[in-house]
Design a protein around this motif. Structure first.
Motif, PDB file in Angstrom:
ATOM      1  N   THR A 226     -16.317  17.312  41.399  1.00  0.00           N
ATOM      2  CA  THR A 226     -16.638  15.887  41.179  1.00  0.00           C
ATOM      3  C   THR A 226     -18.133  15.725  40.955  1.00  0.00           C
ATOM      4  OG1 THR A 226     -14.977  15.529  42.881  1.00  0.00           O
ATOM      5  CG2 THR A 226     -16.162  13.590  42.122  1.00  0.00           C
ATOM      6  N   ALA A 227     -18.914  16.417  41.767  1.00  0.00           N
ATOM      7  CA  ALA A 227     -20.366  16.323  41.617  1.00  0.00           C
ATOM      8  C   ALA A 227     -20.817  16.944  40.296  1.00  0.00           C
ATOM      9  CB  ALA A 227     -21.048  17.010  42.795  1.00  0.00           C
ATOM     10  N   GLU A 228     -20.169  18.039  39.904  1.00  0.00           N
ATOM     11  CA  GLU A 228     -20.552  18.693  38.642  1.00  0.00           C
ATOM     12  C   GLU A 228     -20.374  17.737  37.452  1.00  0.00           C
ATOM     13  OE1 GLU A 228     -18.281  22.277  38.241  1.00  0.00           O
ATOM     14  OE2 GLU A 228     -19.331  23.272  39.891  1.00  0.00           O
ATOM     15  N   GLY A 230     -21.060  14.757  37.273  1.00  0.00           N
ATOM     16  CA  GLY A 230     -22.252  13.913  37.175  1.00  0.00           C
ATOM     17  C   GLY A 230     -23.460  14.622  36.601  1.00  0.00           C
ATOM     18  N   LEU A 231     -23.355  15.923  36.359  1.00  0.00           N
ATOM     19  CA  LEU A 231     -24.496  16.675  35.815  1.00  0.00           C
ATOM     20  C   LEU A 231     -24.444  16.770  34.297  1.00  0.00           C
ATOM     21  CD1 LEU A 231     -24.397  19.693  38.308  1.00  0.00           C
ATOM     22  CD2 LEU A 231     -25.982  17.754  38.353  1.00  0.00           C
ATOM     23  N   PHE A 235     -28.538  14.480  33.321  1.00  0.00           N
ATOM     24  CA  PHE A 235     -28.967  14.327  34.723  1.00  0.00           C
ATOM     25  C   PHE A 235     -30.478  14.584  34.821  1.00  0.00           C
ATOM     26  CE2 PHE A 235     -29.563  16.744  38.772  1.00  0.00           C
ATOM     27  CZ  PHE A 235     -29.261  15.723  39.671  1.00  0.00           C
ATOM     28  N   GLU A 241     -29.670   9.011  41.123  1.00  0.00           N
ATOM     29  CA  GLU A 241     -28.606   9.870  40.578  1.00  0.00           C
ATOM     30  C   GLU A 241     -28.085  10.832  41.656  1.00  0.00           C
ATOM     31  OE1 GLU A 241     -29.315  11.287  36.091  1.00  0.00           O
ATOM     32  OE2 GLU A 241     -31.062  11.388  37.394  1.00  0.00           O
ATOM     33  N   ARG A 244     -25.943   9.030  44.204  1.00  0.00           N
ATOM     34  CA  ARG A 244     -24.601   8.693  43.704  1.00  0.00           C
ATOM     35  C   ARG A 244     -23.704   9.925  43.676  1.00  0.00           C
ATOM     36  NH1 ARG A 244     -27.022   5.394  39.898  1.00  0.00           N
ATOM     37  NH2 ARG A 244     -26.967   7.014  38.315  1.00  0.00           N
ATOM     38  N   LEU A 245     -24.290  11.001  43.163  1.00  0.00           N
ATOM     39  CA  LEU A 245     -23.518  12.227  42.970  1.00  0.00           C
ATOM     40  C   LEU A 245     -23.077  12.824  44.317  1.00  0.00           C
ATOM     41  CD1 LEU A 245     -24.729  14.736  40.359  1.00  0.00           C
ATOM     42  CD2 LEU A 245     -24.240  15.509  42.640  1.00  0.00           C
ATOM     43  N   THR A 248     -20.110  11.119  46.246  1.00  0.00           N
ATOM     44  CA  THR A 248     -18.715  11.393  45.845  1.00  0.00           C
ATOM     45  C   THR A 248     -18.338  12.868  46.027  1.00  0.00           C
ATOM     46  OG1 THR A 248     -19.433  11.832  43.585  1.00  0.00           O
ATOM     47  CG2 THR A 248     -18.712   9.579  44.080  1.00  0.00           C
ATOM     48  N   ALA A 249     -19.331  13.721  46.240  1.00  0.00           N
ATOM     49  CA  ALA A 249     -19.095  15.175  46.160  1.00  0.00           C
ATOM     50  C   ALA A 249     -18.045  15.683  47.140  1.00  0.00           C
ATOM     51  CB  ALA A 249     -20.410  15.920  46.382  1.00  0.00           C
TER      52      ALA A 249
END
Ligand SMILES: Cc1cc2nc3c(=O)[nH]c(=O)nc-3n(C[C@H](O)[C@H](O)[C@H](O)COP(=O)(O)OP(=O)(O)OC[C@H]3O[C@@H](n4cnc5c(N)ncnc54)[C@H](O)[C@@H]3O)c2cc1C
Length: 285
Positions: A226-228, A230-231, A235, A241, A244-245, A248-249
């Motif tokens: 999930t975090a990936e 966001g990259l 990013f 940022e 946020r990331l 959720t991770a």
């Protein structure tokens, strides 16, 4: 404690070790011995024969190829920490090697032993996941290669079967452009209570994606998919940022709990380690 009788055998090559393994379901491979011997001392592992593979030249060394680096499974943590070509091509590896336990463990313990043992708090699993490593597993019928993402199958359990051996680890080149490893060490053992390995790819100054390996937090090391996500889209590593990331991770992670860290504390440590690793990676151009 009264020790139980164990036969000690030294393998002369990989085929010899595999033949000995196949002939006895209670035989176990011995590499650095820094995980298996403590388990045997506590009677948590029942072993009839120890097959020593620690000295096999075939399992040692680091070879740099045009499109990948191959690491022998019996290469020690210390060798990985001091290899000049790794520092050049895959600096995440020496970074992580330097924070494993202490010099005694680093001089004896091997990357293969660590990966197969699959302790949920070990360092290499997170690093291998972030570097998209491939694992070469050899049995009497020959080798098979699987991605790190499929290697850690459960609590202290890897995809290597009793009659197989992890022989080499392949890491694709070119490696990631910016990396970082952050670990909260258990104050007594040095193992990770929570740790994150971050590997980012860039096109010029723009981040185009990345991979994140996490250890210490759950029953197995895992990729923070999930975090990936966001990259992937430029990013920049701003505090907003990252906040946020990281939020959720770990949403669907069931945390480990023990006398040192309950689930809430462990997840908070994981968020902090991931935040710091992301910030470090972005800075380390
Ligand atoms: C005090 C202490 C502190 C430690 N702190 C840390 C830490 O901070 N971070 C960390 O990551 N680790 C830590 N460790 C673990 C250490 O890194 C071990 O060396 C490592 O986990 C296991 O490697 P080994 O070569 O010693 O394996 P061994 O103990 O020899 O073997 C472990 C298991 O893997 C199997 N095995 C070994 N090699 C292979 C192979 N090639 N193919 C198939 N099966 C194989 C064995 O049969 C056994 O089941 C610590 C250990 C100690 C004693």
């Amino acid at each position: 404690m009264i020790p139980y009788a164990v036969e000690y055998l030294r393998a002369t090559n990989v085929a010899h070790a595999l033949a000995m393994l196949a002939s006895d379901s209670e035989a176990r491979l011995l590499a650095g011995g820094h995980s298996l011997i403590p388990l045997m001392k506590l009677r948590l592992a029942s072993v009839s024969r120890l097959i020593d593979i620690g000295g096999l030249p075939e399992l040692h060394g680091i070879a740099v190829h045009p499109d990948h680096i191959a690491i022998g499974a019996a290469t020690t943590h210390a060798e990985l920490g001091s290899h000049p070509r790794l520092a050049e091509f895959l600096p995440l590896i020496p970074q992580a090697a330097g924070v494993i336990a202490d010099p005694t463990v680093r001089n004896r313990g091997t990357i293969g032993g660590s990966l197969v043992h699959a302790d949920p708090s070990a360092d290499w699993p997170a690093v291998m996941l972030a570097l998209d490593a491939r694992m070469e597993i050899t049995g009497v019928a020959g080798p098979r290669v699987i991605p790190a993402d499929e290697f850690f199958v459960g609590f202290m359990s890897s995809a290597v079967q009793q009659d197989e051996m992890l022989t080499r680890i392949f890491i694709p080149l070119p490696g990631p452009d910016r990396v970082a490893y952050r670990k909260f060490r258990h104050p007594a053992s040095g193992y990770a209570v929570a740790a994150a390995a971050v590997a980012l790819r860039y096109a010029g100054n723009r981040c185009t994606g990345g991979m994140i390996g996490v250890t210490g937090v759950a029953e197995t090391a895992f990729r923070a998919h999930t975090a990936e996500a966001g990259l992937a889209s430029g990013f920049t590593g701003s505090a907003e940022e990252i906040g946020r990331l990281v939020e959720t991770a770990f949403a669907d992670v069931t945390p480990l709990e023990d006398g040192f860290a309950d689930g809430v504390y462990r997840l908070q440590l994981a968020r902090v380690m991931l935040s710091r690793a992301l910030a470090d990676a972005v800075r380390h151009a």
